[in-house]
Write a protein that holds these residues in place. Structure first.
Motif, short mmCIF file in Angstrom:
data_model
loop_
_atom_site.label_atom_id
_atom_site.label_comp_id
_atom_site.label_asym_id
_atom_site.label_seq_id
_atom_site.Cartn_x
_atom_site.Cartn_y
_atom_site.Cartn_z
N ARG A 100 -25.00 5.38 -29.29
CA ARG A 100 -23.81 4.64 -28.85
C ARG A 100 -23.77 4.52 -27.32
O ARG A 100 -23.44 3.47 -26.78
N ILE A 101 -24.15 5.62 -26.64
CA ILE A 101 -24.05 5.61 -25.18
C ILE A 101 -25.08 4.67 -24.56
O ILE A 101 -24.77 3.86 -23.69
N SER A 102 -26.34 4.78 -25.05
CA SER A 102 -27.36 3.91 -24.44
C SER A 102 -27.07 2.44 -24.75
O SER A 102 -27.24 1.57 -23.88
N SER A 104 -24.16 1.04 -25.17
CA SER A 104 -23.10 0.59 -24.25
C SER A 104 -23.67 0.34 -22.87
O SER A 104 -23.31 -0.64 -22.20
N HIS A 107 -25.45 -2.95 -22.86
CA HIS A 107 -24.48 -4.05 -22.84
C HIS A 107 -23.93 -4.23 -21.43
O HIS A 107 -23.87 -5.35 -20.91
N ASN A 108 -23.57 -3.12 -20.80
CA ASN A 108 -23.03 -3.21 -19.44
C ASN A 108 -24.08 -3.71 -18.44
O ASN A 108 -23.75 -4.33 -17.44
N ASP A 144 -23.40 1.27 -33.99
CA ASP A 144 -23.26 1.59 -32.56
C ASP A 144 -23.36 0.32 -31.71
O ASP A 144 -22.65 0.18 -30.70
N GLU A 147 -20.10 -1.40 -31.90
CA GLU A 147 -19.08 -0.70 -31.10
C GLU A 147 -19.34 -0.85 -29.61
O GLU A 147 -18.41 -0.85 -28.80
N ALA A 148 -20.59 -1.02 -29.26
CA ALA A 148 -20.92 -1.20 -27.83
C ALA A 148 -20.58 -2.61 -27.35
O ALA A 148 -20.65 -2.90 -26.16
N GLY A 149 -20.22 -3.50 -28.28
CA GLY A 149 -19.78 -4.84 -27.87
C GLY A 149 -20.75 -5.97 -28.20
O GLY A 149 -20.51 -7.11 -27.83
#
Ligand code: SF4
Length: 378
Positions: A100-102, A104, A107-108, A144, A147-149
């Protein structure tokens, strides 16, 4: 001239048993230095860049790069060339190398499309293929990504796996439909020389399905996925309306692209087109970019005949087919004046359909596409 960028990341945690791509397990230092090498190569070759319509990070496993490394690469591309505001920017991701973190972070960093190498929803097949992830990890990676967009997610599936039945393949397709991605790439397993699969299958893997069963699997995918609302827009690709792969569509339409990285291939629109590759090992690639003397491996300047053949066999891959007036505008000659009765003969054999302006593969033609394409070679 090019308007698309392909960035090859030649590292994987572990080699899959069927894989013929250039990829090796990386040292930490190699992963750390690689973005700088890509950027140096970009500086060497960016002068031929037009406005960039798509960027594709493929591999290998590009999701082994850190989000900040991708952000740095994209920032440098933006400094060297104009990136179109609506550019599609894809990252291939291995479900075993993201969370999930990677996601996101990706995406950023500016990635707006994820292509997940799921391959199968059955752990027995994943084990047999030598994949590093389980089916549940794939489903989690998909959740994930959402959820990350990411609202544009593609998944890869492979059929014709050792011991696979039509019933099991149906179950794979139903799993995929339930997940509801925007895009699917579906390939039949091919056994390439030099891969472990070319010699033997590990315990628990059985013989490959025969050609008839493979054809049934191809047709079942077409049937179930089109019924679920996907467009079968290319032999191996399906998309929800509006979600065709912009980058890969560029390949099939012969747009120019620059391939950055070890073993990456480029196609520049210069005359009828120029194709070349980069060195296929990190050492030679590093030497080339750091000395500014990066060799163009296997450089081929296309003749008109080569370009016409490419136009045909790439264009025919698409459900939109080959537009006959566009062919004539591109080459100053009608298709018939170049290929005589070839197209008409293939129509008679039920492999192509033709109306006033379009030539397209039939479903049977898709199954025998290599035979069709060979008729247009110079
Ligand atoms: S993850 Fe993809 S590129 Fe890497 S070894 Fe497996 S098939 Fe090859």
């Amino acid at each position: 001239m090019f308007n698309r960028l392909y960035v090859h990341v030649p590292f994987c945690i572990k080699k899959c048993r069927y894989c013929a791509f250039i990829s090796t397990p990386p040292q930490i230092e190699e992963l750390q230095e690689y973005p700088a090498l890509l950027l140096r190569e970009l500086q060497l070759r960016a002068s031929a860049a037009g406005p960039i319509a798509s960027i594709y990070f493929g591999g290998g496993t590009p999701s082994l790069l850190q989000p900040q490394q991708l952000a740095q690469i994209l920032g440098e591309i933006a400094a060297q060339a104009v990136i179109q505001i609506d550019a599609e920017i894809t990252l291939e991701a291995n479900p075993g190398s993201v969370d999930r973190i990677s996601l996101s972070g990706f995406h950023n960093a500016g990635i707006n499309r994820i292509s997940l190498g799921i391959q199968s929803f059955d752990d027995r097949f994943l084990e047999c293929l030598g994949r590093i992830h389980t089916a549940e990890q794939s489903r989690q990676a998909f959740r994930d990504a959402r959820e990350a967009g990411f609202n544009n997610v593609s998944i890869d599936l492979i059929h014709s796996l050792p011991g696979q039945s039509l019933l099991q393949w149906r179950s794979e397709l139903l799993h995929a439909i339930k997940l509801a991605p925007e895009h699917l790439s579906i390939y039949g397993l091919t056994v390439e020389e030099g891969t472990p699969f070319a010699h033997s299958y590990p315990a628990g893997c059985h013989e490959l399905p025969d050609d008839d069963l493979s054809a049934d699997m191809f047709e079942l995918a077409d049937e179930l996925l089109t019924a679920a609302g996907f467009e079968h827009y290319e032999i191996a690709n399906y998309a929800r309306p509006g979600y065709r792969s912009e980058h890969n569509s560029g390949y099939w339409k012969r747009d120019g692209y620059l391939g950055l990285g070890v073993a990456a291939h480029s196609f520049l629109r210069d005359g009828y087109g120029v194709r070349f590759g980069n060195p296929d090992n990190l050492e030679d690639y590093r030497r080339g970019v750091t000395t500014g003397q990066l060799e163009r491996i296997g450089e081929q300047r296309l003749t008109q005949g080569d370009a016409m053949a490419e136009y045909m066999f790439l264009g025919l891959r698409l459900a939109d087919g080959v537009n006959l007036p566009a062919f004539e505008r591109e080459f100053g000659r009608s298709l018939e004046s170049v290929y005589g009765s070839t197209a008409a003969d293939l129509v008679k054999f039920g492999l192509l359909t033709q109306n006033e302006s379009l030539l397209t593969l039939t479903r049977r033609g898709m199954l025998l596409s290599n035979q069709v394409f060979s008729k247009f070679l110079p």
